[in-house]
Each structure stands twice: as C-alpha cells, then as structure tokens.
Design a protein around this motif. Structure first.
Motif, PDB file in Angstrom:
ATOM      1  N   ARG A 154       0.835  -1.209   0.000  1.00 34.04           N
ATOM      2  CA  ARG A 154       0.000   0.000   0.000  1.00 34.04           C
ATOM      3  C   ARG A 154       0.866   1.254   0.000  1.00 34.04           C
ATOM      4  O   ARG A 154       0.558   2.231  -0.693  1.00 34.04           O
TER       5      ARG A 154
ATOM      6  N   ARG B 100     -15.470 -13.209   1.899  1.00 36.24           N
ATOM      7  CA  ARG B 100     -14.398 -12.759   2.788  1.00 36.24           C
ATOM      8  C   ARG B 100     -13.295 -12.062   1.992  1.00 36.24           C
ATOM      9  O   ARG B 100     -12.744 -11.032   2.432  1.00 36.24           O
TER      10      ARG B 100
ATOM     11  N   ARG C  25     -14.316  -8.554   1.046  1.00 36.95           N
ATOM     12  CA  ARG C  25     -14.232  -7.612   2.165  1.00 36.95           C
ATOM     13  C   ARG C  25     -12.786  -7.199   2.428  1.00 36.95           C
ATOM     14  O   ARG C  25     -12.522  -6.031   2.764  1.00 36.95           O
ATOM     15  N   CYS C  26     -11.865  -8.123   2.294  1.00 37.37           N
ATOM     16  CA  CYS C  26     -10.452  -7.784   2.481  1.00 37.37           C
ATOM     17  C   CYS C  26      -9.999  -6.793   1.417  1.00 37.37           C
ATOM     18  O   CYS C  26      -9.258  -5.853   1.702  1.00 37.37           O
ATOM     19  N   TRP C  27     -10.435  -7.011   0.175  1.00 35.99           N
ATOM     20  CA  TRP C  27     -10.080  -6.084  -0.901  1.00 35.99           C
ATOM     21  C   TRP C  27     -10.641  -4.698  -0.614  1.00 35.99           C
ATOM     22  O   TRP C  27      -9.944  -3.683  -0.778  1.00 35.99           O
ATOM     23  N   GLU C  28     -11.900  -4.632  -0.193  1.00 38.12           N
ATOM     24  CA  GLU C  28     -12.535  -3.352   0.102  1.00 38.12           C
ATOM     25  C   GLU C  28     -11.787  -2.612   1.207  1.00 38.12           C
ATOM     26  O   GLU C  28     -11.593  -1.394   1.143  1.00 38.12           O
ATOM     27  N   SER C  29     -11.366  -3.344   2.236  1.00 38.10           N
ATOM     28  CA  SER C  29     -10.638  -2.726   3.343  1.00 38.10           C
ATOM     29  C   SER C  29      -9.313  -2.150   2.858  1.00 38.10           C
ATOM     30  O   SER C  29      -8.944  -1.011   3.188  1.00 38.10           O
ATOM     31  N   PHE C  30      -8.571  -2.935   2.076  1.00 41.00           N
ATOM     32  CA  PHE C  30      -7.288  -2.469   1.559  1.00 41.00           C
ATOM     33  C   PHE C  30      -7.484  -1.250   0.668  1.00 41.00           C
ATOM     34  O   PHE C  30      -6.792  -0.229   0.818  1.00 41.00           O
TER      35      PHE C  30
ATOM     36  N   SER D  28      -9.976   0.875   0.467  1.00 43.95           N
ATOM     37  CA  SER D  28     -10.490   2.038   1.188  1.00 43.95           C
ATOM     38  C   SER D  28      -9.366   2.787   1.894  1.00 43.95           C
ATOM     39  O   SER D  28      -9.319   4.029   1.861  1.00 43.95           O
ATOM     40  N   ARG D  29      -8.455   2.045   2.510  1.00 43.02           N
ATOM     41  CA  ARG D  29      -7.329   2.698   3.178  1.00 43.02           C
ATOM     42  C   ARG D  29      -6.446   3.428   2.175  1.00 43.02           C
ATOM     43  O   ARG D  29      -5.978   4.545   2.427  1.00 43.02           O
TER      44      ARG D  29
END
Length: 256
Positions: free
Chosen positions: A168, A222, A225-230, A232-233
C-alpha cells in the motif's frame, strides 16, 4: 515511502521465520481433511517459492526516484521473507505427509500475468495473491485443529498483514502521480482481477475449504471484504494527499 522502516522490518521478521519453533506433535487430522489441506498448502508453498526475478527487474527501472530511495533493498528483503514462508510451508506439507509441487496451473497463470505489463501491474498481481492469502491463512488459523498448521498459519497471516502495508505504501507513491480518472480505471481493473482470482482459488481449493466448513461463496465474500478494506485505506490516503496539494488545500495550510 519510508523504505528504511521496511528494510528493518523484513530483516528482523525473516530471521524470526527461520527460527520459528513448531509444536512437536504428529498430525492427527482425519484422512480426507489431511489430504485436502496438504494439497492446498502445497499449492501456496509453490507460489511463495519464487526468486523474485521479475519483481527485481522492474524495481531497477524506478531505482532513481527520490521518493522510492532504498526500495530495491526493501524488495530484496521482501522476497527473502516470501522464501522463508516457502520454507515454513514446506515443513508444514511434510508434517501433513503431503507432496511438494514443482508445477501447478494456477501458479503458472500468476507467474505469466506478473510479466505482462510493468511494475505497478506486477505488484498488483502479487498484492492480489497476498489479499487472498490473508483470507486463506486466517481460515486455517481459525478452523484447522492441527496445532502445527495453526502455528504456521498465524505467523504467515501476521506477515501478510505487513506485506499489505508495504504494498500500500508503494502504490500510494505511484498512484498519487496519476490523474483521478486513471486512478479510477486502475481501481476497476484491480477489483476485476481480484474478484476473478478469488473465484479461481475458491474452486481450486474447494476440498480444503470444505474440510474447514467454508463454502466457496463464503470464501469469495471474505476475499471481497479484504479487498474493500485495503482499497479504502489506500483511497483515503490518496484523497488526503489530493486535498493537501490542491490550490484550496495549500491556501488553508498557509499561515495567516
């Protein structure tokens, strides 16, 4: 990018992986579960065992950028940590009485894709695999009753979280130079590739997932959701940077 932080991180963490002590217990998993998990882990082990040739070749093209000073060294150590994961997973396959693989079709596709375009795309394909690995090793740590599997899965899961932060940081430095339209285009194709990968992995590892009482649909959910979290940050950092560098942002930051 604070490459010195990542150099120190990988130097320390790779030593911990090499020295990791595993529980001295025999595998007592039921035969179908043992066989399915052993095959699944062997596929991930093959994926972790690359030498990083493509990635190192691409990093040489940006070595002169001031914002990425030291990135080549950080990547070398990152590859070494991935190889320490391969060694841990090889120990795990042996513990499960499985067979290490020399070639496997999904791994071959990943290697082919990483050589298609440029450094950013290479990192994206690698990142996709790490986001999938976050879900996979998290499930192994939670759902598999074997203490050796749990120990290795928890350690690799912690490492993968660090890898996601490392990637990231790099993508922030690169995407901040893109226009908003190109950033959106990058997001859409990244999401598509990640979603397609999750479908392939869920299908290829379906027997292992079944032994963990996880459906392919649940695994894909799952992973999404992990992709969305990454993402979004990453987008929050890009938005904050854009606000600071915009004319109005500079005006607000200028002393009265």
């Amino acid at each position: 990018m604070n490459t010195l932080h990542w150099i120190n991180h990988f130097e320390t963490n790779t030593r911990l992986n090499h020295a990791l002590s595993l529980p001295d217990t025999a595998c007592t998993l039921p035969e179908p579960e043992r066989r399915a998990i052993a095959r699944s882990i062997a596929i991930f082990q093959l994926g972790e065992s690359g030498g990083g040739t493509r990635l190192r070749r691409y990093t040489r093209s940006i070595a002169s950028l001031e914002c990425l000073k030291g990135y080549q060294r950080a990547v070398d150590l990152f590859v070494a940590e991935e190889q320490s994961h391969a060694a841990l997973l090889a120990r795990l396959v042996t513990h499960l009485h499985g067979t290490l693989l020399q070639k496997q079709w999904t791994n071959s596709i990943f290697r082919w894709m990483r050589d298609l375009v440029n450094l950013e795309f290479n990192i994206q394909v690698l990142l996709t695999a790490e986001l999938i690995a976050e879900v996979y090793f998290g499930l192994l740590a939670l759902r598999c009753s074997d203490p050796v599997v749990q120990t290795v899965a928890k350690k690799i899961l912690r490492d993968e979280m660090g890898h996601l932060s490392f990637q990231r940081d790099f993508l922030f430095e690169r995407l901040r130079t893109f226009t908003p339209a190109v950033q959106r285009l990058w997001r859409w194709q990244f999401q598509f590739i990640h979603s397609a990968t999750a479908w392939v992995v869920a299908w290829d590892h379906r027997e292992c997932l079944r032994s963990l009482n996880v459906t392919p649909a649940d695994f894909r959910s799952r992973a999404a959701r992990c992709w969305e979290s990454f993402q979004s940050r990453l987008e929050r950092r890009l938005s904050a940077e854009a606000a600071l560098t915009s004319p109005s942002g500079r005006a607000l930051s200028r002393p009265a």
